[in-house]
Structure formats: C-alpha cells, structure tokens
Design a protein around this motif. Structure first.
Motif, PDB file in Angstrom:
ATOM      1  N   MET A 138       0.803  -1.222   0.000  1.00 12.58           N
ATOM      2  CA  MET A 138       0.000   0.000   0.000  1.00 12.58           C
ATOM      3  C   MET A 138       0.839   1.276   0.000  1.00 12.58           C
ATOM      4  N   PHE A 139       2.028   1.229   0.658  1.00 10.30           N
ATOM      5  CA  PHE A 139       2.790   2.466   0.848  1.00 10.30           C
ATOM      6  C   PHE A 139       4.178   2.441   0.226  1.00 10.30           C
ATOM      7  N   GLY A 140       4.589   1.324  -0.332  1.00 11.51           N
ATOM      8  CA  GLY A 140       5.895   1.273  -0.966  1.00 11.51           C
ATOM      9  C   GLY A 140       7.036   1.163   0.022  1.00 11.51           C
ATOM     10  N   ALA A 141       8.110   1.904  -0.233  1.00 14.06           N
ATOM     11  CA  ALA A 141       9.349   1.763   0.527  1.00 14.06           C
ATOM     12  C   ALA A 141       9.180   2.075   2.003  1.00 14.06           C
ATOM     13  N   ASP A 142       8.241   2.930   2.373  1.00 15.09           N
ATOM     14  CA  ASP A 142       8.052   3.263   3.787  1.00 15.09           C
ATOM     15  C   ASP A 142       7.735   2.032   4.620  1.00 15.09           C
ATOM     16  N   GLY A 143       7.076   1.048   4.021  1.00 16.74           N
ATOM     17  CA  GLY A 143       6.760  -0.165   4.758  1.00 16.74           C
ATOM     18  C   GLY A 143       7.988  -0.948   5.172  1.00 16.74           C
ATOM     19  N   LEU A 144       9.107  -0.751   4.465  1.00 11.53           N
ATOM     20  CA  LEU A 144      10.341  -1.464   4.780  1.00 11.53           C
ATOM     21  C   LEU A 144      10.974  -0.998   6.086  1.00 11.53           C
ATOM     22  N   VAL A 145      10.534   0.150   6.597  1.00 14.31           N
ATOM     23  CA  VAL A 145      11.099   0.653   7.848  1.00 14.31           C
ATOM     24  C   VAL A 145      10.939  -0.370   8.959  1.00 14.31           C
ATOM     25  N   TYR A 146       9.780  -1.021   9.002  1.00 17.03           N
ATOM     26  CA  TYR A 146       9.543  -2.018  10.040  1.00 17.03           C
ATOM     27  C   TYR A 146      10.497  -3.200   9.884  1.00 17.03           C
ATOM     28  N   ALA A 147      10.781  -3.593   8.651  1.00 20.75           N
ATOM     29  CA  ALA A 147      11.720  -4.692   8.422  1.00 20.75           C
ATOM     30  C   ALA A 147      13.117  -4.302   8.880  1.00 20.75           C
ATOM     31  N   VAL A 148      13.563  -3.101   8.527  1.00 26.60           N
ATOM     32  CA  VAL A 148      14.891  -2.638   8.928  1.00 26.60           C
ATOM     33  C   VAL A 148      14.989  -2.560  10.446  1.00 26.60           C
ATOM     34  N   ARG A 156       2.410   2.797 -10.028  1.00 25.99           N
ATOM     35  CA  ARG A 156       2.219   3.761  -8.938  1.00 25.99           C
ATOM     36  C   ARG A 156       3.163   4.958  -9.005  1.00 25.99           C
ATOM     37  N   GLY A 157       4.116   4.948  -9.903  1.00 21.71           N
ATOM     38  CA  GLY A 157       5.061   6.046  -9.990  1.00 21.71           C
ATOM     39  C   GLY A 157       6.304   5.801  -9.154  1.00 21.71           C
ATOM     40  N   ALA A 158       7.339   6.553  -9.457  1.00 18.19           N
ATOM     41  CA  ALA A 158       8.626   6.392  -8.769  1.00 18.19           C
ATOM     42  C   ALA A 158       8.541   6.773  -7.298  1.00 18.19           C
ATOM     43  N   SER A 159       7.470   7.460  -6.912  1.00 17.42           N
ATOM     44  CA  SER A 159       7.340   7.912  -5.525  1.00 17.42           C
ATOM     45  C   SER A 159       7.192   6.756  -4.543  1.00 17.42           C
ATOM     46  N   ILE A 160       6.879   5.553  -5.021  1.00 12.13           N
ATOM     47  CA  ILE A 160       6.737   4.424  -4.096  1.00 12.13           C
ATOM     48  C   ILE A 160       8.068   4.072  -3.439  1.00 12.13           C
ATOM     49  N   PHE A 161       9.180   4.509  -4.039  1.00 10.97           N
ATOM     50  CA  PHE A 161      10.484   4.255  -3.443  1.00 10.97           C
ATOM     51  C   PHE A 161      11.022   5.482  -2.719  1.00 10.97           C
ATOM     52  N   ALA A 162      10.179   6.481  -2.551  1.00 10.11           N
ATOM     53  CA  ALA A 162      10.561   7.686  -1.819  1.00 10.11           C
ATOM     54  C   ALA A 162       9.817   7.720  -0.485  1.00 10.11           C
ATOM     55  N   PRO A 163      10.426   8.301   0.553  1.00 12.93           N
ATOM     56  CA  PRO A 163       9.758   8.375   1.852  1.00 12.93           C
ATOM     57  C   PRO A 163       8.607   9.372   1.843  1.00 12.93           C
ATOM     58  N   GLY A 164       7.713   9.221   2.804  1.00 14.76           N
ATOM     59  CA  GLY A 164       6.649  10.203   2.976  1.00 14.76           C
ATOM     60  C   GLY A 164       5.246   9.676   2.841  1.00 14.76           C
ATOM     61  N   LYS A 165       5.055   8.445   2.333  1.00 12.75           N
ATOM     62  CA  LYS A 165       3.702   7.944   2.159  1.00 12.75           C
ATOM     63  C   LYS A 165       3.126   7.388   3.454  1.00 12.75           C
ATOM     64  N   LEU A 166       3.953   6.750   4.269  1.00 16.11           N
ATOM     65  CA  LEU A 166       3.499   6.187   5.528  1.00 16.11           C
ATOM     66  C   LEU A 166       3.920   7.047   6.713  1.00 16.11           C
ATOM     67  N   PHE A 167       5.117   7.631   6.625  1.00 13.99           N
ATOM     68  CA  PHE A 167       5.631   8.494   7.686  1.00 13.99           C
ATOM     69  C   PHE A 167       5.761   9.912   7.143  1.00 13.99           C
TER      70      PHE A 167
END
Length: 503
Positions: free
Chosen positions: A77-87, A224-235
């Motif tokens: 749903m949010f792209g790269a921001d979701g990876l924060v929890y994994a990290v 979804r556009g390149a923005s899925i790999f940029a921060p800001g969608k979830l945080f």
C-alpha cells in the motif's frame, strides 16, 4: 496485471488446511504436555533445545503477524516506507546477539525480573518489572490476535466475535497444557513452513515478470510512480521515521518472550550461536517479504487489499489466491494462523512468568509454593492474559497489526532495554535508578501512546491526536536512560557536595 477482483472466501481447501493445522498443533501440544511436569519445563523447555532449533524458534518469534501479514500489506500500500519495520526488526538482532544473549543464558533466569533482581533485589522493583512486562506482552499479544481474527473472519465467513472466541479457546488449550516446550516446537514448525511457503509464493509471482525482480520493480513504478520508493507515504516526517526505527530496534532486542528463549538452550555458547543463525534466517525472510509486497501491489492492487481489510493485513492471502488459486490460499491461511498462534503462545508464556512466577510465587508466596502449585498458577495466569488481550483485539480489529506491535516494541525500548543494558554493563546502577528508569519509561510510553494517533484516532475515533508520534521511542528512550543514570548518581553527587562544603 492488476487484479482488483481478488476476494477471500470460504473454500474446501481453506477448511482442510485449517483442519490439518489444528490437528498438527494438537499433536505437538499432546506430546509436549506429557513432558511438561515442572516449572522449569513450563518456562524453559527443560533447557533441552539445540542451536538450530532455537534459531528457527527465534525467527518464528520475530516474524509473526507483524511481518508475515502486516509488512507485506504496508509495502503493497505504501511502498518503501513499509520497509522501515523490516529494517527495525533486523537491526534488533545484532543488539540481542552482542548485548544480551550470552549474559542472559549465563545467569540462567526465567524472567526479566529475575535478571534485574540478580543485582538489585527488592520486591517493589520486581513488581514494577513484572507489571511492565505484562503491559508489553499484552500489547504484542493484541497485535497478533487482530491478525488471527481478520484471517478467520474473512476466510470462514464468521463474525469477529465468533472468530476471537475460537482463537481464545484454542490458545488457552495450547499454552496452559504445553508451556514453553510446546511453544518452541510450534515456532519451529511454523518457521519452516513460513519460509518455504513465502519462497514458493514469491517464485509464482515472479513468473508473471519472467522471474526477473527488476521487471517487477519496473511494473510497480509504471503502476504507482517512482514515488513508491521515496519516503513520505506512511511516515510524514523524519522524526516519526527515526522514532519507529529506535522503537523496533531497541524494543525487539528486549521483548520478554524473546529474552526468555535464551533459557531454553543448554549453555551460553549455544544461545549465542542460535541468535547468530536466526539473524541470517530473518534477513533472508525479509528480502522475500519485499518481493511479496511489491508483487501484491502490482498483481492485486491497493484498492482490493483495502477492500478486504482496511489495515492491509490480507495482502499476502490475496496474492496467494491470485497466483495460486484457492489451494494456495488455503495453505497460506493455515500457515498464517500457525504463525500467529505460535507467537501468541510464546508471548503468553512470558506474560504468565511475570504474573505467576514473579508476582505470585516469589513476591506473594516467598518461594514457599510447591512445584504443582506453581504450575497451576502458571496455567491460570496464561488463560487470564489471553482473555484480556482478546478483548483488546476485538476493539482494535480494524488497525494494522504492525502499528499495534510497534507500540509494544516502543514500550519495551523505553523500559526493558535501558534497565537491562545498565544492569548488565554498568555497576553503578542502583535500585532507585532502575526504578526511576522503568517508571519514567513506562509512564511516558503509556501517556504518549494513549494521547497518540493509535488510541486517539484508531480506538477513540477522534479527528486528531494530542501527541503527534505513533511510536514515541525517540522521546521515551532518552528519558528512561537519563532518569536511571541521574537517580543512580545522586548519592555520589550528594557525597561530593558535602565533601566540598566541609572544606
């Protein structure tokens, strides 16, 4: 490739898979029950677990509903921001390995309160540690039960009340009968299933992209556009992002049920080796989850995921149905349920240890209770903890389980981590300092979470929250450390002042 029509429903394969899961779990419980005849067996599996077995169980503890279900949904749903929890989860492993694994096993204690009391034995401190441990356990339990309730509700077509009732009854049977031994073997069983199944789903999904992950990335960007790999969608800001990272890393390294698993192995060397092995398993699994989340984004679609569950917890089952049909959906559902039940069982055992061992057996009965009485108390405490967590899960059923789990990690980061770290590595920690660190960390965490978005918006349906951060660790962890060090140093500071004044 996007399919917005994917739905989850009751199918014969789903029912068969769930039935097989329950039958297999009951066999494990039955075998473990025959060997769970003492307090040591209930809490530490008789210290009979090997390095690889404990590594799989630890991996299972860390990757519960928050990873298997929620993380996949957040990435979709949010792209790269979701990876924060994994990290954040992965970052906690080096801390656990180098800071706590060997000292915990060398001391051979059942609970965190036992460990702290090795140097700082007071009834009030033990009671406070136990109360905080219960708070952390119930928060983590609640997140897992929300995921289990969502699966049963959507797969079997039953109401939320019925699903949480069935889960509660099953958990009480699992934990009160089998203890840590049953919990460990459930974790091992489901960790192996989870890793193999995730890899199969990832390969089936990648078949749509010529088995080339780069084609998957290009498809996600095209959709979804390149923005899925940029921060800001979830945080929305870097402070929230940093706070989540701190809470997940420090909290993950000091969760009570994970720390207790250090006592299931025969010696400190095995404990250290098991943490090292499990680190590799966790990293591999989270890389697979990244592929699964992006695949769900492209092949299922965010709208279909939200339609099935507003928290996004059903992204992986929807992806399984899309790439493998009802059969794979049934298998994923069964493994997801086993994932949740096994993690919940481990959490419940650690909560039971705080309530029955630390409070009832040590503080109230002064270690005068018989082995049979302590075992009965442990089982009663386990049932009570499950019931309380189930009631909370019913109220928070529409929340993403990763958000709820992060609240528990933030509380552990602000309470257990500072006191454990200082008690192991700083001889200057005093009883008053430990008490201050725990109390300030706990009160600050409770206040921040209550006045934050999770409770004010998610539970009370208010339009805004007084405290802006969903995860308060960036504020509460420094407060706890400062309080513990300052109060511990006050006597020496007063002596120095008196000596200076006497001159």
């Amino acid at each position: 490739m996007t399919s917005g029509s994917a739905t989850i429903g009751q199918t014969p394969s789903t029912l068969v898979a769930v039935a097989v899961l329950v039958a297999g779990s009951m066999v494990i419980i039955w075998k473990a029950t025959r060997r769970t005849k003492s307090e040591s067996a209930f809490y530490s599996a008789g210290r009979s677990i090997g390095a690889w077995q404990n590594a799989l169980a630890l991996a299972g503890d860390f990757v519960g509903a928050g990873g298997f279900l929620a993380l996949t949904g957040l990435i979709a749903m949010f792209g790269a921001d979701g990876l924060v929890y994994a990290v954040g989860v992965i970052s906690s492993w080096p801390l656990l390995l180098f800071l706590f694994a060997e000292p915990l096993r060398r001391m051979g204690k059942y609970t965190v309160a036992d460990l702290v009391s090795t140097r700082l034995e007071t009834e009030k401190l033990r009671a406070l540690v136990s109360a905080i441990q219960l708070l952390i356990v119930i928060s983590a339990l609640t997140s897992q039960l929300v995921g289990a309730m969502a699966i049963l509700k959507l797969l079997l077509g039953i109401s939320a009340m019925t699903s949480i009732g069935l889960i509660t009854a099953a958990l009480i049977a699992f934990v009160t009968l089998g203890g840590m031994l049953a919990t460990t073997w459930l974790e091992i069983f489901k960790a192996m299933l989870m890793i193999v199944l995730s890899l199969i789903i990832a390969l089936l999904a990648l078949r749509n992209f010529g088995f080339n992950p780069m084609h998957l990335l290009h498809s996600a960007v095209a959709l979804r556009g390149a923005s899925i790999f940029a921060p800001g969608k979830l945080f929305s800001n870097t402070t929230e992002l940093a706070s989540v990272m701190i809470g997940m890393a420090l909290g993950g390294a000091s969760m009570p049920h994970v720390l207790m698993r250090m006592n299931t192995v025969p010696d400190a060397r095995t404990a250290r080796r098991s943490v090292f092995l499990s680190t590799g398993l966790i990293v591999i699994f989270h890389l697979i989850l990244l592929l699964l989340g992006l695949s769900a984004m492209v092949l299922v679609g965010a709208d279909a995921i939200r339609a099935a569950d507003r928290g996004g917890n059903m992204a992986l089952p929807l992806l399984a149905k899309t790439v493998g049909g009802d059969l794979l959906l049934g298998v994923v559902s069964a493994v997801a349920l086993s994932t949740i039940l096994a993690v919940v069982a481990g959490l419940t055992v650690s909560g039971s240890a705080a309530l029955s061992h630390d409070v009832w057996s040590v503080a109230i009965r002064r270690n005068r209770a018989s082995g049979a009485e302590r075992l009965v108390a442990s089982r009663i405490a386990s049932a009570a903890i499950v019931i309380v967590s189930a009631l909370l899960a019913y109220r928070l059923q529409d929340q993403n389980v990763g958000f709820i789990s992060a609240a528990g990690s933030a509380t552990a980061a602000a309470t257990m981590f500072p006191v454990l770290f200082l008690s192991v590595f700083w001889r200057g920690l005093s009883v008053a300092g430990a008490f201050a660190g725990l109390a300030v960390g706990a009160l600050a965490s409770i206040a921040a979470i209550y006045f934050g978005p999770l409770v004010q918006i998610g539970l009370l349906n208010h339009p805004a929250a007084l405290f802006p951060l969903q995860n308060p660790a960036i504020v509460t962890v420094p407060l706890s450390f400062i309080s513990a060090v300052f109060v511990s140093g006050m006597p020496a500071f007063r002596i120095a002042l008196r000596a200076r004044a006497s001159r």
